[in-house]
Design an enzyme around this catalytic site. Structure first.
Site, PDB file in Angstrom:
ATOM      1  N   LYS A   1       0.818  -1.197   0.000  1.00 51.97           N
ATOM      2  CA  LYS A   1       0.000   0.000   0.000  1.00 51.97           C
ATOM      3  C   LYS A   1       0.859   1.258   0.000  1.00 51.97           C
ATOM      4  CE  LYS A   1      -3.343  -2.211   3.103  1.00 51.97           C
ATOM      5  NZ  LYS A   1      -3.925  -2.111   4.465  1.00 51.97           N
TER       6      LYS A   1
ATOM      7  N   ASP B   1      14.606  -1.127   1.200  1.00 49.40           N
ATOM      8  CA  ASP B   1      15.313  -1.405   2.447  1.00 49.40           C
ATOM      9  C   ASP B   1      16.312  -2.540   2.158  1.00 49.40           C
ATOM     10  OD1 ASP B   1      15.666  -1.070   5.260  1.00 49.40           O
ATOM     11  OD2 ASP B   1      14.353  -2.757   5.657  1.00 49.40           O
TER      12      ASP B   1
ATOM     13  N   ARG C   1      -0.263   6.604   7.603  1.00 53.56           N
ATOM     14  CA  ARG C   1      -0.168   6.735   6.143  1.00 53.56           C
ATOM     15  C   ARG C   1      -0.672   8.085   5.663  1.00 53.56           C
ATOM     16  NH1 ARG C   1       1.007   1.659   3.936  1.00 53.56           N
ATOM     17  NH2 ARG C   1       0.058  -0.117   4.966  1.00 53.56           N
TER      18      ARG C   1
ATOM     19  N   GLU D   1       7.773   2.307  -6.109  1.00 52.31           N
ATOM     20  CA  GLU D   1       7.870   1.805  -4.732  1.00 52.31           C
ATOM     21  C   GLU D   1       8.142   2.973  -3.782  1.00 52.31           C
ATOM     22  OE1 GLU D   1       7.168  -0.061  -2.486  1.00 52.31           O
ATOM     23  OE2 GLU D   1       8.592  -1.681  -2.128  1.00 52.31           O
ATOM     24  N   ASP D   2       7.662   2.845  -2.555  1.00 53.40           N
ATOM     25  CA  ASP D   2       7.888   3.909  -1.575  1.00 53.40           C
ATOM     26  C   ASP D   2       9.334   3.940  -1.080  1.00 53.40           C
ATOM     27  OD1 ASP D   2       7.636   1.486  -0.225  1.00 53.40           O
ATOM     28  OD2 ASP D   2       6.128   2.182   1.198  1.00 53.40           O
TER      29      ASP D   2
ATOM     30  N   PHE E   1      13.700   4.540  10.755  1.00 54.08           N
ATOM     31  CA  PHE E   1      12.355   4.069  10.420  1.00 54.08           C
ATOM     32  C   PHE E   1      11.470   5.275  10.172  1.00 54.08           C
ATOM     33  CE2 PHE E   1       8.128   2.369  10.932  1.00 54.08           C
ATOM     34  CZ  PHE E   1       8.230   1.181  10.229  1.00 54.08           C
TER      35      PHE E   1
HETATM   36  P1  IMP Z   1      12.651  -4.574   1.607  1.00 48.52           P
HETATM   37  O1  IMP Z   1      12.036  -5.760   0.934  1.00 48.52           O
HETATM   38  O2  IMP Z   1      13.449  -4.966   2.819  1.00 48.52           O
HETATM   39  O3  IMP Z   1      13.433  -3.704   0.665  1.00 48.52           O
HETATM   40  O4  IMP Z   1      11.474  -3.754   2.245  1.00 48.52           O
HETATM   41  C1  IMP Z   1      10.802  -2.779   1.582  1.00 48.52           C
HETATM   42  C2  IMP Z   1       9.475  -2.547   2.244  1.00 48.52           C
HETATM   43  O5  IMP Z   1       9.616  -2.512   3.668  1.00 48.52           O
HETATM   44  C3  IMP Z   1       8.922  -1.194   1.862  1.00 48.52           C
HETATM   45  O6  IMP Z   1       8.122  -1.299   0.728  1.00 48.52           O
HETATM   46  C4  IMP Z   1       8.122  -0.830   3.080  1.00 48.52           C
HETATM   47  O7  IMP Z   1       6.837  -1.405   2.991  1.00 48.52           O
HETATM   48  C5  IMP Z   1       8.845  -1.488   4.219  1.00 48.52           C
HETATM   49  N1  IMP Z   1       9.727  -0.507   4.885  1.00 48.52           N
HETATM   50  C6  IMP Z   1      11.065  -0.410   4.784  1.00 48.52           C
HETATM   51  N2  IMP Z   1      11.538   0.600   5.519  1.00 48.52           N
HETATM   52  C7  IMP Z   1      10.458   1.160   6.111  1.00 48.52           C
HETATM   53  C8  IMP Z   1      10.294   2.274   7.001  1.00 48.52           C
HETATM   54  O8  IMP Z   1      11.248   2.959   7.397  1.00 48.52           O
HETATM   55  N3  IMP Z   1       9.012   2.552   7.372  1.00 48.52           N
HETATM   56  C9  IMP Z   1       7.946   1.836   6.956  1.00 48.52           C
HETATM   57  N4  IMP Z   1       8.041   0.807   6.120  1.00 48.52           N
HETATM   58  C10 IMP Z   1       9.299   0.463   5.697  1.00 48.52           C
HETATM   59 MG    MG Z   2       6.031  -1.133   0.613  1.00 46.58          MG
END
Ligand code: IMP
Ligand code: MG
Length: 191
Positions: free
Chosen positions: A53, A113, A175, A109-110, A162
């Site tokens: 989302k 990470d 959100r 993508e937002d 975070f």
């Molecule tokens: P990844 O698969 O570890 O790259 O995670 C990416 C997803 O983790 C993002 O699309 C977010 O939904 C969530 N995420 C990563 N960092 C944060 C944060 O600082 N706040 C909230 N959601 C996060």
């Molecule tokens: Mg996400």
């Protein structure tokens, strides 16, 4: 500005929100990304695949600055383990509906990470034989990367903090905040 920390019982007791990016800063980052994308694709049509989302607000702002023909679709991925860390085990809970074969795709993508979500999604989309697949991420925590994946368009690189707001949640809360805040622990009370 003080942001209330309680949202239907998800009170982050012991934490507070601090401003990372204002509305104006976000708007300028998004417009800059849209400019770069519009130049690169010229008048070629793209299919934007928004990762739900968290990227819904980013997509809705980005799309209105793009100057080529666009289609929009949505995918939702569940990564086991909620809260502040993703587990790396990913499944699709809502798939793309647009035929992607021969199309130019941009994943929207937002935040990146570990990179596991995008690696999974990019490989999945590639199975549909698109003409190209690129990634546009509003924020990138590069230092946290666990797998080899890079975004083609990055709004801003950020530290390992975070964050919440502008579509991005903590346990589904925050959100709706129009700015992006980072969450920091309050100093523990001394007795
Ligand atoms: P990844 O698969 O570890 O790259 O995670 C990416 C997803 O983790 C993002 O699309 C977010 O939904 C969530 N995420 C990563 N960092 C944060 C944060 O600082 N706040 C909230 N959601 C996060
Ligand atoms: Mg996400």
């Amino acid at each position: 500005m003080e942001v209330p920390l309680l949202a239907s019982g998800k009170n982050m007791e012991g934490y507070r929100l601090q401003l990372l990016l204002s509305r104006e800063q976000i708007a300028s980052i998004v417009e800059d990304l849209a400019d770069r994308i519009s130049k690169d694709y010229d008048q070629r049509e793209v299919v934007l695949v928004c990762v739900l989302k968290g990227a819904f607000m980013f997509l809705s702002d980005l799309v209105r600055h793009l100057r080529m023909p666009v289609q929009v679709d949505f995918v939702r991925l569940a990564s086991y383990g909620s809260g502040m860390k993703s587990s790396g085990i990913i499944k699709i809970t809502k798939d793309v509906e647009t035929p992607l074969e021969g199309k130019d795709i941009i994943i929207v993508e937002d935040i990146i990470d570990s990179g596991r979500t995008l690696l999974f999604l990019k490989e999945r989309i590639a199975l549909a034989n698109p003409r190209s697949v690129k990634i546009c991420a509003l924020l990138d925590k590069k230092s946290r990367r666990e797998v080899a994946i890079a975004a083609d368009y990055v709004g801003k690189e950020i530290e390992d903090v975070f964050i919440v707001g502008y579509g991005i949640d903590f346990k589904e809360a925050y959100r709706n905040l129009p700015e992006i805040h980072y969450v920091t622990p309050l100093p523990s009370p001394t007795h």
